[in-house]
Design a protein around this motif. Sequence first.
Motif, mmCIF file in Angstrom:
data_model
loop_
_atom_site.group_PDB
_atom_site.id
_atom_site.type_symbol
_atom_site.label_atom_id
_atom_site.label_comp_id
_atom_site.label_asym_id
_atom_site.label_seq_id
_atom_site.Cartn_x
_atom_site.Cartn_y
_atom_site.Cartn_z
ATOM 1 N N UNK A 211 -8.151 6.087 11.166
ATOM 2 C CA UNK A 211 -6.805 5.637 11.557
ATOM 3 C C UNK A 211 -6.807 4.366 12.405
ATOM 4 N N UNK B 238 -5.827 1.838 9.285
ATOM 5 C CA UNK B 238 -5.541 2.609 8.074
ATOM 6 C C UNK B 238 -5.072 1.701 6.954
ATOM 7 N N UNK B 239 -5.366 2.089 5.710
ATOM 8 C CA UNK B 239 -4.880 1.289 4.593
ATOM 9 C C UNK B 239 -3.369 1.485 4.443
ATOM 10 N N UNK B 240 -2.737 0.603 3.713
ATOM 11 C CA UNK B 240 -1.337 0.817 3.345
ATOM 12 C C UNK B 240 -1.319 2.029 2.410
ATOM 13 N N UNK B 241 -0.627 3.081 2.823
ATOM 14 C CA UNK B 241 -0.712 4.346 2.092
ATOM 15 C C UNK B 241 -0.172 4.203 0.668
ATOM 16 N N UNK B 242 0.891 3.429 0.529
ATOM 17 C CA UNK B 242 1.470 3.227 -0.805
ATOM 18 C C UNK B 242 0.442 2.622 -1.773
ATOM 19 N N UNK C 247 -2.840 2.657 -1.371
ATOM 20 C CA UNK C 247 -3.922 3.636 -1.523
ATOM 21 C C UNK C 247 -3.558 4.674 -2.590
ATOM 22 N N UNK C 248 -2.303 5.137 -2.521
ATOM 23 C CA UNK C 248 -1.835 6.171 -3.445
ATOM 24 C C UNK C 248 -1.875 5.671 -4.886
ATOM 25 N N UNK C 249 -1.379 4.472 -5.090
ATOM 26 C CA UNK C 249 -1.375 3.912 -6.443
ATOM 27 C C UNK C 249 -2.802 3.766 -6.970
ATOM 28 N N UNK C 250 -3.698 3.314 -6.080
ATOM 29 C CA UNK C 250 -5.089 3.125 -6.495
ATOM 30 C C UNK C 250 -5.748 4.449 -6.891
#
Lengths: 213, 346
Positions: free
Chosen positions: A197, A200-204, A206-209
């Motif tokens: 944390x 942290x990566x951009x969660x959006x 990260x999710x797409x990846x």
Amino acid sequence: MQPPPPDPAVEDALVPVSALQHYLFCPRQCALIHVERIWAEDGATAEGRILHERVDGGRPDRRQGVRTVRGIALRSLAHGLTGKADAVEFRERGAAPYPVEYKRGRPKSHRADEVQLCAQAICLEEMFGQAVPEGALFYAQTKKRLIVTFDEALRALTLQVAADVRTMIAETHTPPPRFGPGCKHCSLADQCRPTRLEKPPCVQRWLTAQLDD
Amino acid sequence: MRRHLNTIYVTSENAWLRKDGANIVVEVDGQERGRAPLHMIGGVVCFGRPGASPALMAACADAGIALSFLTPNGKFLARMEGLRTGNVLLRRTQYRMADDPARAVPIVRGIVTAKAANQRTVLRRALRDHGDRMEAAARATIETAEARLVHIARRAAAAQDVATLRGHEGEAALVYFGAFDAMIQGDRTAFSFRGRSRRPPLDRVNALLSFLYAMLGHDCRSALESVGFDPQVGFLHADRPGRASLSLDLMEELRPVLADRQALTLINRGQLKARDFAIDEGGAVSLTEDGRKAVLVAWQDRKKRDLRHPFLGETMPMGLVPHVQALLLSRHVRGDLDGYPPFIWK
């Protein structure tokens, strides 16, 4: 001679002396404990708790003319502090109270333990109406007493930290983690997740990846 | 890393739980049947009528051990819990976010995307494990469903509002459960599946799924409460009195991984037989006591298996995943993360 009962709002705003020590170790750890009320016990905190239960639970005793009172409640309305002293020694009639704090480990490079003791001294000064120039830290690992003089620099640092902690708690703010060497000794590392944390990566994204094979 | 602590499941009807020193002791008809140190226990789940001594209840409350009472079919009845439900700030923010559709989107998006992606993984693993032996029609059904779930997951990951996400979630469920029967091998007459039925479950597969979902719900609720959330206020599931909406939210992404896959394994390996279920006059199907025991043993074993967490990049037992997800959700709500990183199983 009891002072008049304080304003309840003032009492509510008192910050624990232990929070100052947590803040100097790591402001985020302080916020996790005192703002978010997260607590986790590990081997080190359990040892510390048992040590303090033993020390605080002790009855007052008198040895070589020194009367030792254990586990007394501390308070400073002027600086918004509350806490408990492991032991306060009263060496002779009229002499300054002498706080002694028991520590599990060994002396550390940061000043957290000294600040905690100094904050206790500041409370004792307000409670007993007399100057407290000196106290001691007792380290269980080295079995040595470290004398601490409450000089101007230490007092200034203590009051500054007290003010910072009060602000942080009042704003109910939890600072982001900063990974450091202290993290591996921190019982809250699992809740804090400093490595993941801190940046942290951009969660959006990260999710797409995650959806790509 | 937080330790994965065991849960004790007490299924004997006439069991009595008591404290002995720092241990929990299970007695049946006055005979000691088991004992375990309390510090090794994360929770105690009682089915049917087991009782517990006040001394044990106090010790559990003090140690933060959840003590729950369920009906024999796993329906939640009551739970005893200590003082540690701190963090009012987290709950306040949770309520504000739940009331604000725009702020709920990054959470619901994660949940729905991961649910569709994980459903797809279940289908893929079925193809990998049994694809060669499948009839062509079953294989085609699974392959088509798998391809559709990929698209649903991609659309969910780009969705901008909760209503759209609910739509994706419903569509994914339809596609996935439409292919569920095709994944069942072995005793096809005893374990045929024609869509979800819950109240009551009308076939053995549904009875098994409902029981596993009840166990998963219990774990999710404990995980959410241990980080300080109110399990009743959800983001994907709207509030309804008595419903643990946030537990249901957290369960969504984990159902395929922890429960559905487990159900398929139990059936396809023949670990559950037709006789492990009872059917009442009205057609409602439930597990027998032996059946429940077999499921719980498999469930506990599965939770001990290690996997790699996709967001933290750490290896951990499966049983910790609900806790880690609850923690990540709390870190998003408190501002450390700009979205909720769900659990995506590959």
